[in-house]
Write a protein that holds these residues in place. Structure first.
Motif, mmCIF file in Angstrom:
data_model
loop_
_atom_site.group_PDB
_atom_site.id
_atom_site.type_symbol
_atom_site.label_atom_id
_atom_site.label_comp_id
_atom_site.label_asym_id
_atom_site.label_seq_id
_atom_site.Cartn_x
_atom_site.Cartn_y
_atom_site.Cartn_z
ATOM 1 N N UNK A 115 33.357 -39.498 -6.564
ATOM 2 C CA UNK A 115 33.201 -38.508 -5.509
ATOM 3 C C UNK A 115 31.880 -38.666 -4.759
ATOM 4 N N UNK A 116 31.981 -38.833 -3.444
ATOM 5 C CA UNK A 116 30.798 -38.973 -2.616
ATOM 6 C C UNK A 116 30.330 -37.706 -1.938
ATOM 7 N N UNK A 117 31.065 -36.586 -2.094
ATOM 8 C CA UNK A 117 30.744 -35.340 -1.376
ATOM 9 C C UNK A 117 30.738 -34.161 -2.329
ATOM 10 N N UNK A 118 29.594 -33.495 -2.433
ATOM 11 C CA UNK A 118 29.468 -32.374 -3.352
ATOM 12 C C UNK A 118 30.448 -31.252 -3.082
ATOM 13 N N UNK A 119 30.854 -31.073 -1.828
ATOM 14 C CA UNK A 119 31.809 -30.020 -1.491
ATOM 15 C C UNK A 119 33.193 -30.239 -2.066
ATOM 16 N N UNK A 120 33.475 -31.461 -2.513
ATOM 17 C CA UNK A 120 34.774 -31.754 -3.138
ATOM 18 C C UNK A 120 34.813 -31.375 -4.614
ATOM 19 N N UNK A 121 33.658 -31.166 -5.214
ATOM 20 C CA UNK A 121 33.557 -31.139 -6.676
ATOM 21 C C UNK A 121 34.406 -30.054 -7.323
ATOM 22 N N UNK A 122 34.364 -28.835 -6.798
ATOM 23 C CA UNK A 122 35.103 -27.733 -7.421
ATOM 24 C C UNK A 122 36.601 -28.005 -7.417
ATOM 25 N N UNK A 123 37.105 -28.530 -6.310
ATOM 26 C CA UNK A 123 38.537 -28.826 -6.234
ATOM 27 C C UNK A 123 38.913 -29.952 -7.181
ATOM 28 N N UNK A 124 38.092 -30.988 -7.259
ATOM 29 C CA UNK A 124 38.353 -32.085 -8.189
ATOM 30 C C UNK A 124 38.406 -31.578 -9.631
ATOM 31 N N UNK A 125 37.508 -30.672 -9.981
ATOM 32 C CA UNK A 125 37.532 -30.103 -11.330
ATOM 33 C C UNK A 125 38.811 -29.311 -11.577
ATOM 34 N N UNK A 126 39.256 -28.548 -10.595
ATOM 35 C CA UNK A 126 40.498 -27.790 -10.752
ATOM 36 C C UNK A 126 41.692 -28.722 -10.952
ATOM 37 N N UNK A 127 41.725 -29.800 -10.173
ATOM 38 C CA UNK A 127 42.803 -30.783 -10.331
ATOM 39 C C UNK A 127 42.745 -31.403 -11.723
ATOM 40 N N UNK A 128 41.554 -31.742 -12.184
ATOM 41 C CA UNK A 128 41.403 -32.386 -13.490
ATOM 42 C C UNK A 128 41.928 -31.503 -14.612
ATOM 43 N N UNK A 129 41.570 -30.221 -14.583
ATOM 44 C CA UNK A 129 42.041 -29.305 -15.626
ATOM 45 C C UNK A 129 43.555 -29.128 -15.561
ATOM 46 N N UNK A 130 44.092 -29.006 -14.347
ATOM 47 C CA UNK A 130 45.530 -28.755 -14.210
ATOM 48 C C UNK A 130 46.353 -29.952 -14.658
ATOM 49 N N UNK A 131 45.967 -31.151 -14.215
ATOM 50 C CA UNK A 131 46.712 -32.351 -14.607
ATOM 51 C C UNK A 131 46.640 -32.554 -16.116
ATOM 52 N N UNK A 132 45.483 -32.327 -16.694
ATOM 53 C CA UNK A 132 45.342 -32.468 -18.145
ATOM 54 C C UNK A 132 46.243 -31.491 -18.882
ATOM 55 N N UNK A 136 48.828 -34.031 -20.018
ATOM 56 C CA UNK A 136 48.074 -34.698 -21.082
ATOM 57 C C UNK A 136 47.278 -35.895 -20.605
ATOM 58 N N UNK A 137 47.450 -36.285 -19.348
ATOM 59 C CA UNK A 137 46.661 -37.395 -18.802
ATOM 60 C C UNK A 137 45.220 -36.942 -18.580
ATOM 61 N N UNK A 138 44.285 -37.881 -18.634
ATOM 62 C CA UNK A 138 42.883 -37.570 -18.411
ATOM 63 C C UNK A 138 42.482 -37.842 -16.978
ATOM 64 N N UNK A 139 41.890 -36.840 -16.331
ATOM 65 C CA UNK A 139 41.338 -37.004 -14.984
ATOM 66 C C UNK A 139 39.838 -36.792 -15.092
#
Length: 263
Positions: A115-132, A136-139
């Motif tokens: 990730x190159x943009x701090x404004x993306x971080x919260x959404x990326x974290x939400x996606x990571x938790x949801x996909x996991x 069961x896949x790791x994001x």
């Protein structure tokens, strides 16, 4: 040997891979204002440069595919400035989530956002938790803005503490590496986030923060003193980012992605 660019693959190439052990590296950036002196693609350019250097540094046998760059992110805080393009939060979440869903459906179990943009971080974290939780896949998330803030970074910052942020000294130094010809340093405006200075708890860097807009930081849209930036700083920081990312990728490759059963 087969290449590492996802776009160059044919579907039989994907089918023949050991997809459970192959990491997909997904660079994400933004298209947004970066003050008077840095290009709109700053976050995208930095993430792409880091991704290319990571691939060059990894061992040839390391199982990794580089996904196409996603050049638009969540940049609502910069919309007061012409040139900025943003997804809305729900659109950005769905787009990232659906990319992950497709990759997981086809057997990949470890996906890494660079990730190159701090404004993306919260959404990326939400996606990571949801996909996991759903698959069961790791994001995983390698966040350049977090690495820039680490106390062991290899450069000294001359900008006042708490003032070097968006399009400031360190970010400008990175673009002097990733796309030097696009930097207009003669336009650079040193700024300070005056609204936040003097506070002890509610500050730009927290621990109590807010959903700030870029024009809360300065009229120019940047935060910090970009005139202090040098290419030497940028090269050291880029090497640091690449080193940390490669270490993380090796740790991710060795990590057991299976979910521990409930007792």
């Amino acid at each position: 040997m087969m290449g590492r660019d996802y776009q160059d693959m044919c579907w039989p190439d994907i089918e023949a891979m050991d997809r459970e052990k192959t990491i997909i590296l997904i660079p994400v950036g933004a298209t947004e204002q970066h003050g008077h002196h840095l290009p709109l693609g700053t976050d995208t350019l930095d993430a792409q440069c880091a991704a290319e250097r990571i691939l060059a540094q990894l061992e040839p046998e390391f199982k990794l595919l580089l996904f196409p760059m996603i050049p638009v992110g969540l940049s609502v805080e910069h919309m007061a400035y012409p040139g900025t393009v943003t997804f809305q939060p729900d659109t950005y979440y769905r787009m990232l989530k659906e990319i992950c869903d497709c990759l997981v459906r086809h057997g990949f179990r470890k996906l890494v956002f660079l990730n190159g943009h701090g404004g993306n971080s919260a959404t990326l974290n939400n996606v990571a938790y949801t996909v996991r939780s759903e698959t069961g896949a790791g994001v995983f998330i390698i966040d350049i803005s977090i690495l820039l803030a680490q106390p062991d970074k290899p450069v000294e910052v001359r900008t006042d503490p708490g003032c070097d942020s968006h399009a400031g000294e360190l970010e400008s130094a990175l673009v002097l590496v990733s796309r030097p010809e696009a930097v207009r340093m003669e336009r650079a405006v040193p700024t300070r986030p005056e609204k936040f200075l003097g506070n002890q708890v509610f500050t730009l860097e927290g621990p109590v923060g807010m959903g700030w807009l870029a024009n809360d930081l300065s009229a120019a849209g940047n935060c910090g003193n970009p005139t202090f930036a040098t290419k030497e700083q940028g090269e050291k920081m880029m090497a640091y980012i690449v080193e940390k990312a490669c270490t993380a990728l090796h740790e991710i490759a060795a990590w057991d992605a299976s979910v521990t059963p409930r007792a």
